[in-house]
Design a protein around this motif. Structure first.
Motif, PDB file in Angstrom:
ATOM      1  N   LYS A  93       0.824  -1.206   0.000  1.00 43.38           N
ATOM      2  CA  LYS A  93       0.000   0.000   0.000  1.00 43.38           C
ATOM      3  C   LYS A  93       0.861   1.260   0.000  1.00 43.38           C
ATOM      4  CE  LYS A  93      -4.030  -1.824   2.300  1.00 43.38           C
ATOM      5  NZ  LYS A  93      -4.798  -1.833   3.535  1.00 43.38           N
ATOM      6  N   THR A  94       0.239   2.363  -0.392  1.00 48.17           N
ATOM      7  CA  THR A  94       0.932   3.656  -0.397  1.00 48.17           C
ATOM      8  C   THR A  94       0.071   4.629   0.395  1.00 48.17           C
ATOM      9  OG1 THR A  94       1.915   3.179  -2.550  1.00 48.17           O
ATOM     10  CG2 THR A  94       1.736   5.503  -1.956  1.00 48.17           C
ATOM     11  N   THR A 102       3.408   4.469  -6.444  1.00 53.31           N
ATOM     12  CA  THR A 102       3.123   3.079  -6.061  1.00 53.31           C
ATOM     13  C   THR A 102       4.366   2.535  -5.354  1.00 53.31           C
ATOM     14  OG1 THR A 102       3.771   2.499  -8.296  1.00 53.31           O
ATOM     15  CG2 THR A 102       1.418   2.428  -7.816  1.00 53.31           C
TER      16      THR A 102
END
Ligand code: NAD
Length: 461
Positions: A93-94, A102
């Motif tokens: 996840k970011t 990303t």
């Protein structure tokens, strides 16, 4: 490769580093091909391996196959089945603060790995780490134990026949050879052996800040509670303790037996030992011998005790010691000072589980712990209170052969873990990479943004 003591290994390491830099090992099909070659060579050399293990340790063909050869073939098969998915960069996840980008974690090989292995499972413990090293895309130098020379020689020939030395190489030799190798700059060191030598390895690695895995030993307890299935416990303990004549890093080193069932359990243990090794184990052609005279003499001091209730015999010419049980032992007996690493099983008696927990907690973290009980509460109490590398409830040793369970110690019993994906991860650096967009540029991070602090506080509050 036979080592020459005046030789230094700089050239070998340089050649392996050059091979690594060619990026050939980063190709997944290259790794798969290497693992397949290794598997074929092992299968082709099965009879020779069994003969070498017979000469070095009097291992039976059954033990040689189940604990050395078969276990390695299963590990290669498992790795081949899963490698394609392990090597994929992991997308993670970011956070909102990093919008537009990303994030990935790449598993990359360290480079050139040094694998130093012991004598007790001389084939398995030299090759199992190698599978991880190859799978992760490393080059490797293996230094097998000098105490099992036939197996060491065969490992060297087998590897030499299938891999170029600048990719995978075996250096045979003793302590001086090992120390000469440790003077070189490797990218990873994987050591299996004793606690004192583990400290030497870590000290050498510290000089070049080389990461290490240490698979060490220690005293692994086995607890038999009053509600245990005693017949099953006796059988599984006799097997785990006396396989390889107790020369197993995760063998139950000593027993804690509840006083209420002690007499009944010891009778069942006697029967289980007889069923496995016969009435005269010293004449059983399939009972493993002690590796060296030095270890034989060290162990013989313990069997002469007036506390011996099962076994106690030995044959000096064959370097064999009977499966032996010592009763009424306390932490003050010398057999409780260090890891036994032989077919001698001391028995301590207890009344409450908290007594056991305290006794174990007062000593270094075990590599393994085994608990025989039908009680969830006792299981919870022991698992929750005692830190140990790994182990089993209602079994011994078996956890080590599951590729889904990373295998390793904690505290003085070691650091790091391997087997299955654990091996791939051990020999991989996890490289975190943020892939940023150039389509826009969020202004918050820059100090010249108007009211920047207030705005950034909305995100980082
Ligand atoms: P060891 O530590 O004496 O030797 C292991 C390796 O280290 C050998 O290749 C040896 O040549 C090398 N070596 C020995 N002294 C050295 C030194 N001073 N400097 C550099 N290298 C040196 O161990 P061992 O007697 O072969 O094996 C028995 C020990 O290994 C036991 O303590 C056992 O519990 C442990 N062990 C642990 C595991 C595990 O997976 N955790 C597995 C098997 C054995």
């Amino acid at each position: 490769m036979k080592s020459n003591l005046t030789e230094n290994f700089r050239q070998l390491v340089v050649e392996q580093k050059n091979f690594f830099r060619s990026n050939k090992t980063k190709d997944i099909s290259f790794r798969i091909e290497a693992l397949k070659k290794l598997k074929t060579a092992i299968k082709n050399n099965e009879k020779l391996l069994m003969a070498a293990l017979k000469t070095d340790l009097n291992k039976s063909e059954f033990d040689a196959y189940t604990t050395e050869i078969g276990i390695i073939i299963a590990e290669i098969n498992f790795t081949l089945r899963h490698l394609q998915s392990w090597v994929k960069p992991e997308k993670v996840k970011t956070p909102l603060t990093h919008i537009g980008s990303t994030s990935y974690i790449y598993s990359e090989p360290y480079g050139v790995a040094l694998i130093i292995s012991p004598w007790n499972y001389p084939f398995q413990l030299a090759i199992a780490p190698l599978i991880g090293a190859i799978a992760a895309g490393n080059c490797a130098v293996i230094k097998p134990s000098e105490l099992t020379p036939k197996t060491s020689e065969l490992v060297a020939t087998l590897i030499d026949d299938i891999f170029p030395v600048d990719y995978i190489s075996v250096v045979e030799g003793d302590v001086e050879t090992s120390q000469a190798l440790l003077n070189e700059k490797f990218d990873y060191i994987f050591f299996t052996g004793s606690v004192p030598v583990g400290k030497i390895i870590m000290e050498a690695a510290a000089k070049t800040l080389t990461p290490v895995t240490l698979e060490l030993g220690g005293k692994s307890p086995c607890i038999v509670h009053e509600d245990a299935n005693l017949k099953i416990a006796a059988k599984r303990i006799a097997w785990g303790k006396y396989v390889n004549a107790g020369q197993t890093c995760v063998a139950p080193d000593y027993l804690y037996v509840h006083h209420a069932i002690k007499a009944e359990f010891l009778e069942l243990l006697k029967q289980a030992i007889e069923e496995l090794y016969g009435k005269e184990p010293l004449h059983n052609p399939n009972f493993t011998r002690i590796v060296s005279e030095r270890h034989f003499n060290r162990l013989r001091c313990f069997v002469k005790s007036d506390k011996t209730i099962i076994g106690g015999g030995w044959d000096e010419a064959k370097l064999m010691i009977e499966p032996t049980v010592l009763a009424d032992i306390t932490w003050n007996d010398s057999v409780m000072d260090d890891e036994i690493f032989g077919p001698i099983l001391p028995v301590l008696e207890y009344s409450t589980i908290s007594e056991v927990v305290e006794g174990i907690q007062n000593h270094p973290n075990p590599l393994a712990l085994y608990l025989f009980t039908e009680s969830d509460t006792v299981q919870r109490e022991v698992l929750n209170s005692i830190s140990f590398g790994g182990g089993c409830v209602n079994d011994t040793v078996y956890h080590l052969s599951s590729p889904y369970l990373p295998f390793g110690g904690v505290g003085t019993s070691g650091m790091g873990a391997y087997h299955g994906k654990g091996s791939f991860d051990t020999f991989s650096h996890r490289k975190s990479v943020l892939m940023q967009t150039t389509r826009f540029d969020i202004p918050f991070r820059y100090p010249n943004l108007k009211n920047g602090l207030e705005k950034i506080k909305l995100f980082l509050k």
